[in-house]
Write a protein that holds these residues in place. Structure first.
Motif: not given
Ligand code: 6R9
Length: 648
Positions: A609-611, A515-517, A309-313, A385-389, A500-502, A411-418
């Motif tokens: 898993g996002k706070i 994190g999110r701005v 149910g998450w874009v990662t899936g 790998g790591s993703v999400g935050e 939308g991320d700093g 591998v710390d992977t930054w990306w978004q649903t978008e």
């Protein structure tokens, strides 16, 4: 507003070179960056050739009406054929596609040949139920193979799926069904979570009292629990799909045929239906999965622990790995059922070589203790790998040491649903990694950090993360709302996508996500990122997890309020709190010292898993807690409030 304080508060000097053996045989080497920067579109055209096209595209990108992109627009392909049939045709039909591990311990292996049969049957069933190319299908399932089959069946016939996290409330499901105007819902009687069956179908029944247009509900029998059926509307999957022919000829669809809509958790307002299409999306999902995980389909066993149910899936369980012919593990349940070593038992059982998980899970494993993974043989692992935050440096180093045996690249992977697929990440055979940094835009991707005016910041400074060039797996729009697409992503900085991320660039030009701005704090005129204060807190041996928010303060504008979960061995005391404040002061500077530190046992998190800092800000500012419908566990806010005497 000064951006200086946002940057370079946290000093991290540790470096890890890629293992020589991995580097020598890596799928992607350093020249990919040079090649892609010389001819970015040529690079993506070449990556598109990893796919099997019915009609090869001649045009790579149509950017004549920005920011509405068309990639490979004159090409046609079938996404499901690419993920399944072509591997069978290439003689790989006996390769296991999915090792399914149910929470109660049941397991099932599906080869590519079996997957082809099941996807074909499901596609025939959808057609029989009147689903046609261009329709939408809502999927509300646990983590079972049928979820993958259902998604691929939609792709096969050119219907767009809209997967909703199992466990979202009936209202959340109803609004998503309505927004997408879905014709069919695919669900299950229930799934196993935390050792017991948990019902799913009742939420659909309730949702369907609120929306029209759904003609049928297809129900997978997973738990066997009693399930109410509405005559004429509801059908069992095993009956309706089970009796279909295993023959289905995949039709080729346009590269820009909608593949799926996925609703972002939407911290405020109406959730956004992110629209992804076929050819460009699959190209980038497949390329990044190949490059970033160094996947060798003949020998690797890959496991992404995300929910479907998450874009990662979507991108890294279904489309990327299957397009690449991977063998992967899918696990239904929670990491501590029936014991806290469950993940490591699964790694050992299947000989997992590549593991992809989230920082929140890693911090939980740290809290449970080093002795738990130490009981299992994890020597098969070669890439993590790591993703999400943002991943805190301490969690990164723990992951490498205690799970990766001190050998594996992370591998710390930054990306978004978008973005649809990975955008910023190290390459495991190329990059000298830095704990806590996603580092470098992938080959073919343009990303940088800009200030308030949209001017690129120099190395050593912070600001806003932007994407500077269109990319194949970019969202095409927000479903039904082009204006919101323009306003949300393309209006803040002229000609650039605002994520939308700093972020900050370090002295080497590597990117660190902050994190999110919306979460950035403004304390006495200084921008301070929640991520950096949280990383400093987690760097203290007594702290397992933390979430930091800025609460309105009469003197400083905002004051830093930290919520911390202690490690098993630590106890809450005035001395410890003072020590934690000093620790943050020493690590980041006195300005970043939290005004208040509150000890709790849980933090509010989304299903991925996002706070949800917004809810903690409500508590810190003494307001009634806002919308909690996207929380993984709705009871957490009450628990936290009960742990804060006099502070609510
Ligand atoms: C894939 C996914 C997107 C937001 C994103 C950012 C955060 C994801 C990250 C990361 C730092 C990473 N995020 N990966 N932050 N480092 N490696 O998570 O998609 O659910 O849409 O969330 O998650 O804030 O903007 P999505």
């Amino acid at each position: 507003m000064s951006n200086e304080s946002l940057a370079n508060l946290l000093k991290e000097e540790r470096r890890f070179a890629p293992p020589a053996e991995l580097a020598a045989a890596a799928n992607v080497t350093a020249d990919a960056y040079a090649q892609a920067s010389q001819d970015r579109l040529g690079f993506w055209a070449e990556q598109a050739r990893r796919l099997s096209w019915a009609v090869e595209p001649t045009e790579t990108l149509d950017w004549s009406n920005p920011p509405f992109a068309k990639w490979f627009a004159d090409g046609t392909l079938n996404v499901a054929y690419n993920c399944v049939d072509r591997h069978v045709e290439a003689g790989q039909g006996d390769r296991v596609a999915i090792h399914f591990e149910g929470e109660p311990g049941d397991s099932r292996a599906l080869t590519y040949a079996q997957l082809k049969d099941e996807v074909s049957q499901a596609a025939n069933a959808l057609l029989e139920l009147g689903v046609a190319k261009g329709d939408r299908v809502a999927i509300y399932l646990p983590m079972i193979p049928e979820a993958v089959v259902a998604m691929l069946a939609c792709a096969r016939i050119g219907a767009a799926h809209s997967v909703v996290f199992g466990g979202f409330s009936a209202d959340a499901v109803a609004s998503r069904i309505q927004d997408a105007d879905a014709k069919l819902v695919i669900t299950a009687d229930g799934g196993y979570r935390r050792g017991k069956p948990s019902a799913l179908k009742p939420a659909i029944d309730e949702a369907l009292t609120k929306v029209d247009g759904v003609e049928h509900v297809l129900v997978v029998r997973r738990t066997g629990q009693d399930t109410a059926f509405t005559e004429g509307r509801d059908l069992w999957w095993h009956e309706t799909v089970g009796r279909q022919s295993v023959e289905h000829t995949p039709e080729a669809h346009e590269a820009e045929q909608p593949l799926f809509i996925l609703y972002t958790s939407g911290t405020t307002g109406k959730p956004k239906g992110i629209l992804h299409t076929s050819g460009g999306y699959l190209t980038q999902a497949a390329y990044t999965h190949h490059a970033v995980f160094d996947l060798k389909p003949e020998s690797d066993v890959y496991w992404c622990t995300a929910d479907i149910g998450w874009v990662t899936g979507h991108s890294y369980i279904v489309y990327g790995p299957l397009a690449n012919g991977a063998t992967q593990v899918i696990y239904e349940g929670t990491p501590d059922t029936p014991h806290q070593g469950r993940f490591w038992e699964i790694v050992q059982k299947y000989g997992v070589t590549i593991l992809y998980t989230a920082p929140t899970a890693i911090r939980t494993f740290m809290k449970w203790g080093d002795d738990i993974p130490a009981k299992f043989d994890l020597s098969s692992l070669r890439v993590l790998g790591s993703v999400g935050e943002p991943i805190n440096p301490e969690a990164w180093v723990w992951y490498r040491e205690h799970i990766g045996g001190g050998r594996t690249p992370i591998v710390d992977t930054w990306w978004q649903t978008e973005t649809g697929a990975m955008m910023i990440s190290p390459l495991p055979g190329v990059t000298e990694t830095k704990p806590g940094s996603a580092q470098t835009p992938l080959p073919g991707i343009g990303a940088t950090v800009v200030d308030d005016n949209g001017t690129e910041v120099p190395n050593g400074s912070g600001g806003y993360l932007v994407l500077t060039e269109p990319w194949p797996s970019m969202l095409r729009t927000i479903w039904g709302d082009d204006q919101r697409y323009l306003d949300t992503y393309w209006s803040r900085f002229e000609g650039r996508y605002f994520a939308g991320d700093g972020a900050k660039k370090d002295e080497d030009g590597d990117i660190w996500l902050l994190g999110r701005v919306d979460d950035v704090m403004l304390v006495s005129g200084h921008n301070i990122s929640t991520t950096e204060v949280e990383s400093a807190l987690v760097g203290h041996p007594a702290v397992a997890e933390s979430a930091v928010v800025g609460a309105t303060d009469a003197t400083t504008g905002q004051a830093i309020v930290a919520f911390v979960i202690l490690r098993g061995t630590a106890t809450d005391s005035a001395e410890l709190i003072a020590d934690l404040r000093n620790h943050v002061g020493k690590t980041l500077g006195p300005i970043a010292k939290p005004k208040q530190i509150k000890v709790v046992t849980e933090l509010p998190k989304t299903r991925s898993g996002k706070i949800m800092r917004r809810l903690l800000r409500d508590i810190a500012e003494g307001r009634e807690v806002g919308d909690t419908t996207t929380l993984a566990d709705a009871t957490v806010m009450n628990l936290i409030q009960s742990q804060l005497p006099g502070n609510s």
